[in-house]
Motif scaffolding. Sequence first.
Motif, mmCIF file in Angstrom:
data_model
loop_
_atom_site.group_PDB
_atom_site.id
_atom_site.type_symbol
_atom_site.label_atom_id
_atom_site.label_comp_id
_atom_site.label_asym_id
_atom_site.label_seq_id
_atom_site.Cartn_x
_atom_site.Cartn_y
_atom_site.Cartn_z
ATOM 1 N N ARG A 14 0.835 -1.206 0.000
ATOM 2 C CA ARG A 14 0.000 0.000 0.000
ATOM 3 C C ARG A 14 0.870 1.257 0.000
ATOM 4 N NH1 ARG A 14 -4.512 -0.012 4.322
ATOM 5 N NH2 ARG A 14 -5.094 -1.768 3.033
ATOM 6 N N LEU A 15 1.929 1.249 0.798
ATOM 7 C CA LEU A 15 2.837 2.392 0.853
ATOM 8 C C LEU A 15 3.519 2.614 -0.494
ATOM 9 C CD1 LEU A 15 4.296 4.596 2.473
ATOM 10 C CD2 LEU A 15 6.030 2.881 3.008
ATOM 11 N N ILE A 16 3.978 1.544 -1.120
ATOM 12 C CA ILE A 16 4.632 1.656 -2.425
ATOM 13 C C ILE A 16 3.656 2.198 -3.462
ATOM 14 C CG2 ILE A 16 5.624 0.308 -4.315
ATOM 15 C CD1 ILE A 16 6.912 -1.452 -2.116
ATOM 16 N N LEU A 17 2.431 1.729 -3.428
ATOM 17 C CA LEU A 17 1.419 2.210 -4.371
ATOM 18 C C LEU A 17 1.129 3.692 -4.157
ATOM 19 C CD1 LEU A 17 -0.551 1.431 -6.619
ATOM 20 C CD2 LEU A 17 -2.227 0.954 -4.841
ATOM 21 N N ILE A 18 0.996 4.108 -2.920
ATOM 22 C CA ILE A 18 0.725 5.523 -2.625
ATOM 23 C C ILE A 18 1.894 6.399 -3.065
ATOM 24 C CG2 ILE A 18 0.437 7.178 -0.732
ATOM 25 C CD1 ILE A 18 -1.273 5.031 0.664
ATOM 26 N N GLY A 20 3.991 5.771 -5.432
ATOM 27 C CA GLY A 20 3.967 5.793 -6.889
ATOM 28 C C GLY A 20 2.945 6.779 -7.431
ATOM 29 N N ILE A 21 1.783 6.822 -6.817
ATOM 30 C CA ILE A 21 0.744 7.760 -7.250
ATOM 31 C C ILE A 21 1.183 9.200 -7.003
ATOM 32 C CG2 ILE A 21 -1.606 8.565 -6.748
ATOM 33 C CD1 ILE A 21 -2.332 5.597 -6.274
ATOM 34 N N VAL A 22 1.794 9.449 -5.856
ATOM 35 C CA VAL A 22 2.287 10.792 -5.553
ATOM 36 C C VAL A 22 3.354 11.206 -6.566
ATOM 37 C CG1 VAL A 22 3.610 12.138 -3.876
ATOM 38 C CG2 VAL A 22 1.697 10.731 -3.118
ATOM 39 N N SER A 23 4.244 10.293 -6.905
ATOM 40 C CA SER A 23 5.280 10.586 -7.890
ATOM 41 C C SER A 23 4.672 10.876 -9.260
ATOM 42 C CB SER A 23 6.251 9.408 -7.984
ATOM 43 O OG SER A 23 7.218 9.635 -8.972
ATOM 44 N N LEU A 24 3.683 10.097 -9.649
ATOM 45 C CA LEU A 24 3.009 10.315 -10.930
ATOM 46 C C LEU A 24 2.354 11.688 -10.979
ATOM 47 C CD1 LEU A 24 1.855 9.286 -13.660
ATOM 48 C CD2 LEU A 24 -0.102 8.470 -12.349
ATOM 49 N N GLY A 26 3.091 14.315 -9.210
ATOM 50 C CA GLY A 26 4.138 15.335 -9.226
ATOM 51 C C GLY A 26 4.703 15.532 -10.622
ATOM 52 N N ASP A 27 4.923 14.433 -11.338
ATOM 53 C CA ASP A 27 5.426 14.531 -12.712
ATOM 54 C C ASP A 27 4.420 15.219 -13.628
ATOM 55 O OD1 ASP A 27 7.807 13.334 -12.096
ATOM 56 O OD2 ASP A 27 7.236 11.346 -12.826
ATOM 57 N N VAL A 28 3.148 14.909 -13.456
ATOM 58 C CA VAL A 28 2.113 15.530 -14.288
ATOM 59 C C VAL A 28 2.104 17.044 -14.072
ATOM 60 C CG1 VAL A 28 -0.392 15.748 -14.564
ATOM 61 C CG2 VAL A 28 0.659 13.490 -14.475
ATOM 62 N N ILE A 29 2.185 17.459 -12.830
ATOM 63 C CA ILE A 29 2.171 18.892 -12.529
ATOM 64 C C ILE A 29 3.428 19.566 -13.073
ATOM 65 C CG2 ILE A 29 2.303 20.561 -10.641
ATOM 66 C CD1 ILE A 29 0.434 18.662 -9.095
ATOM 67 N N TYR A 30 4.578 18.940 -12.874
ATOM 68 C CA TYR A 30 5.845 19.523 -13.334
ATOM 69 C C TYR A 30 5.870 19.661 -14.850
ATOM 70 C CZ TYR A 30 10.787 19.811 -14.468
ATOM 71 O OH TYR A 30 11.989 20.191 -14.990
ATOM 72 N N GLU A 31 5.519 18.605 -15.553
ATOM 73 C CA GLU A 31 5.547 18.649 -17.017
ATOM 74 C C GLU A 31 4.478 19.594 -17.559
ATOM 75 O OE1 GLU A 31 7.825 17.444 -18.961
ATOM 76 O OE2 GLU A 31 8.879 16.429 -17.344
ATOM 77 N N GLY A 32 3.345 19.652 -16.896
ATOM 78 C CA GLY A 32 2.304 20.585 -17.318
ATOM 79 C C GLY A 32 2.752 22.027 -17.173
ATOM 80 N N GLY A 33 3.429 22.316 -16.086
ATOM 81 C CA GLY A 33 3.944 23.670 -15.876
ATOM 82 C C GLY A 33 5.004 24.048 -16.889
ATOM 83 N N ARG A 34 5.860 23.092 -17.217
ATOM 84 C CA ARG A 34 6.900 23.372 -18.214
ATOM 85 C C ARG A 34 6.303 23.592 -19.593
ATOM 86 N NH1 ARG A 34 11.833 19.569 -18.613
ATOM 87 N NH2 ARG A 34 12.328 21.150 -20.125
ATOM 88 N N SER A 35 5.238 22.874 -19.903
ATOM 89 C CA SER A 35 4.685 22.965 -21.256
ATOM 90 C C SER A 35 3.948 24.277 -21.500
ATOM 91 C CB SER A 35 3.751 21.786 -21.519
ATOM 92 O OG SER A 35 2.585 21.893 -20.737
ATOM 93 N N ILE A 36 3.468 24.935 -20.465
ATOM 94 C CA ILE A 36 2.727 26.179 -20.688
ATOM 95 C C ILE A 36 3.568 27.427 -20.448
ATOM 96 C CG2 ILE A 36 0.516 25.114 -20.137
ATOM 97 C CD1 ILE A 36 0.630 26.635 -17.462
ATOM 98 N N ALA A 37 4.816 27.270 -20.067
ATOM 99 C CA ALA A 37 5.647 28.443 -19.766
ATOM 100 C C ALA A 37 5.838 29.330 -20.996
ATOM 101 C CB ALA A 37 6.994 28.011 -19.207
#
Length: 70
Positions: A14-18, A20-24, A26-37
Amino acid sequence: MIPPPALNRSLALRLILILGIVSLLGDVIYEGGRSIAGPYLLLLGASAFTVAFVAGFGEFIGYAVRLVSG
């Protein structure tokens, strides 16, 4: 009282899954921010040269920090 091994395994999975979701997310937010700059800078009235310079300089700083920090 020591929990049974099956409970430990369940909690670990459960901890590993959580994490992983947090990492995913975070990546979505980071890449989204970079793409609209770039478009955001253009919306603010920056020239194409300014947008390209800021984006290139940002990439340079990112690689420089990686080089220094290891």
